[in-house]
Design a protein around this motif. Structure first.
Motif, short mmCIF file in Angstrom:
data_model
loop_
_atom_site.label_atom_id
_atom_site.label_comp_id
_atom_site.label_asym_id
_atom_site.label_seq_id
_atom_site.Cartn_x
_atom_site.Cartn_y
_atom_site.Cartn_z
N UNK A 1 -23.42 -23.94 -11.25
CA UNK A 1 -23.68 -23.35 -12.55
C UNK A 1 -22.45 -23.16 -13.40
N UNK A 2 -21.27 -23.48 -12.86
CA UNK A 2 -20.04 -23.34 -13.63
C UNK A 2 -19.20 -24.59 -13.45
N UNK A 3 -18.72 -25.14 -14.55
CA UNK A 3 -17.87 -26.32 -14.53
C UNK A 3 -16.45 -25.90 -14.88
N UNK B 1 -0.87 -27.86 -27.96
CA UNK B 1 -1.99 -27.99 -27.03
C UNK B 1 -1.86 -29.28 -26.23
N UNK B 2 -1.83 -29.15 -24.92
CA UNK B 2 -1.83 -30.34 -24.07
C UNK B 2 -2.55 -30.08 -22.75
N UNK B 3 -2.43 -28.84 -22.24
CA UNK B 3 -3.08 -28.54 -20.96
C UNK B 3 -3.44 -27.06 -20.92
N UNK B 4 -4.21 -26.71 -19.91
CA UNK B 4 -4.70 -25.35 -19.75
C UNK B 4 -5.99 -25.40 -18.95
N UNK B 5 -6.84 -24.42 -19.15
CA UNK B 5 -8.08 -24.32 -18.37
C UNK B 5 -9.29 -24.43 -19.28
N UNK B 6 -10.29 -25.15 -18.80
CA UNK B 6 -11.58 -25.23 -19.50
C UNK B 6 -12.67 -24.80 -18.53
N UNK B 7 -13.44 -23.79 -18.94
CA UNK B 7 -14.54 -23.27 -18.12
C UNK B 7 -15.80 -23.28 -18.95
N UNK B 8 -16.86 -23.84 -18.39
CA UNK B 8 -18.16 -23.86 -19.07
C UNK B 8 -19.22 -23.36 -18.10
N UNK B 9 -19.88 -22.26 -18.46
CA UNK B 9 -20.93 -21.68 -17.63
C UNK B 9 -22.27 -22.15 -18.19
N UNK B 10 -23.09 -22.72 -17.32
CA UNK B 10 -24.36 -23.28 -17.76
C UNK B 10 -25.34 -22.21 -18.21
#
Length: 455
Positions: A127-129, A167-176
């Protein structure tokens, strides 16, 4: 003569500015040569243009958000962009400086760059990407192009503009949508021993409709590291979403840290923020949450402990844009040595935001006669039928409280430490994750000075 003098002053200022930002310019030009999608290139170019126009907020007059915090030491430092892969750590070394443990999902970044070797995404719940922001951009994820740069406005602040330009890197979080993720996801940003460097971590969180999740965001570093971490987080809560967000600042006592978080809330959403700040030389955290849906709520808590000559600034703002919403803000500080803390922030109640229920408070325990705190909570109310309040306190613990504990056979030093910890525990005890709560208890207990209240 006056005109000639004015021209001379302007030329001197321009020369000084160009010298100050020469390294940033060189690093930006190098980054521009990298392959990137057109939409990101446009965002970065506009941010860079804005940064060159405004620079960093060093002005002392008419600069209310930075009234009590002088960022001239940051602006005057020659800081080169941290190189890719500098200062790689082992997992054991990471455990010594960050609250990570086996079995917990984590994304680790070294000087702003994703570290595959230190990260562990095997236990990421359904459920989380999660991914590095660089990978998400390269894959063409529509959520990234749709949200990145939409909430942290480069017009606001030179630090936001500088981060966005790089901006070049970091964290991406997507909760369904409708996903309920119980296990916390830990984002660890490590500053290594590369002196005179800067990193620009970026975090993008999108919590889908009806979802719930917990994210821990930690900034750690090795002792003696004099660098700048300039981070920006954009967090989106769609309708009925719930997010528990922890932010830990534990970098070097010689480090600079400027953190920005922009939160956008939909209807019936719940945003719970808990901030813990212990290690930094000059630090600032700028949090702004926009409550843009009816019946939404936010609960913002923070605990900061400064000592030596540390300076910590918390600038916390809540914007009530819709009716029937609730906000609570409680920050507490413990100050020792010759340190200084700043708390500023505003609750805005916009026209039409009736039935708003809001309260903000900043409490400070000052252990040293040389420590200083500047606290300025405020309210701007443009709607009727609301319930709002704010307050600020600063002082030591009263004699009656100490006498009561001494009368129970507790020695003065132990009584003093217990009272200080009792002051802090109001925030620590609200941490839901057992491992993290125990870690913070140890961190703050170990930080407490051998102090005796004297009257």
């Amino acid at each position: 003569m006056r005109k000639a003098s004015a021209v001379g002053n302007l030329q001197a200022f321009m020369t000084q500015t160009l010298t100050r930002y020469e390294q940033y310019t060189s690093d930006f030009d190098s980054l521009e040569g990298a392959e990137q999608p057109e939409w990101l290139r446009d965002i970065r170019a506009a941010a860079w243009e804005r940064f060159l126009a405004v620079g960093l907020p060093t002005a002392r007059r008419g600069n209310e958000p930075y009234k009590y915090t002088n960022v001239a030491p940051i602006a005057g430092a020659e800081l080169a962009l941290a190189s890719d892969g500098d200062g790689e750590l082992s997992v054991d070394e990471l455990r010594q400086i960050a609250p990570v443990h086996d079995g917990g999902a984590r994304l680790v970044f070294i000087d702003g760059r994703y570290s595959d070797g230190l990260s562990d995404v095997r236990s990421v719940a359904n459920g989380i990407s999660v991914s590095s922001l660089a990978d998400a951009i390269e894959s063409g994820n529509g959520a990234v192009s749709g949200h990145l740069g939409q909430y942290a406005d480069v017009e606001e602040d030179g630090f936001i503009a500088l981060n966005t330009a790089f901006i070049s890197d970091g964290a991406f979080i997507e909760v369904e949508e409708n996903a309920s993720v119980e296990s916390p996801l830990h984002l660890v940003f490590v500053s290594t021993d590369g002196a005179q460097t800067v990193s620009h971590p970026r975090v993008l969180v999108v919590a889908g409709r009806g979802s719930s999740a917990t994210i821990v965001e930690s900034y750690v570093g090795v002792p003696g590291n004099r660098c700048l971490t300039n981070s920006v987080a954009e967090i989106v809560l769609e309708d009925d979403a719930t997010l528990d967000h922890y932010r830990l600042l534990m970098e070097s006592e010689d480090a600079f840290h400027v953190g920005v978080a922009r939160v956008h809330q939909g209807a019936n959403s719940k945003y719970n923020s808990k901030v813990f700040e212990r290690q930094v030389g000059l630090g600032r955290f700028d949090l702004y949450t926009s409550i843009d849906g009816e019946n939404a709520s936010c609960d913002l808590k923070g605990l900061y402990f400064t000592s030596g000559r540390q300076h910590m600034d918390n600038y916390i703002n809540i914007n009530h844009e819709k009716p029937f919403c609730r906000s609570r803000l409680l920050y507490k500080g413990i100050l020792d040595g010759r340190s200084r803390a700043v708390f500023g922030g505003t609750v805005y109640v916009q026209p039409g935001a009736i039935k708003t229920d809001s309260h903000q408070e900043d409490k400070n325990l000052v252990l040293s006669p040389y420590a200083e705190v500047d606290s300025k909570p405020s309210l701007f109310i443009y709607a009727d039928d609301v319930k709002c309040g704010h307050g600020a306190t600063a002082g030591n613990i009263d004699l009656d409280t100490v006498f009561y504990m001494r009368s129970r056979g507790i020695d003065l030093e132990t009584a003093s430490r217990l009272l200080i910890y009792g002051f802090a525990s109001e925030i620590i005890d609200t941490v839901g994750d057992d491992y993290l709560r125990e870690y913070l208890e140890g961190l703050f207990l170990d930080s407490l000075p051998s102090y005796k209240f004297e009257f």
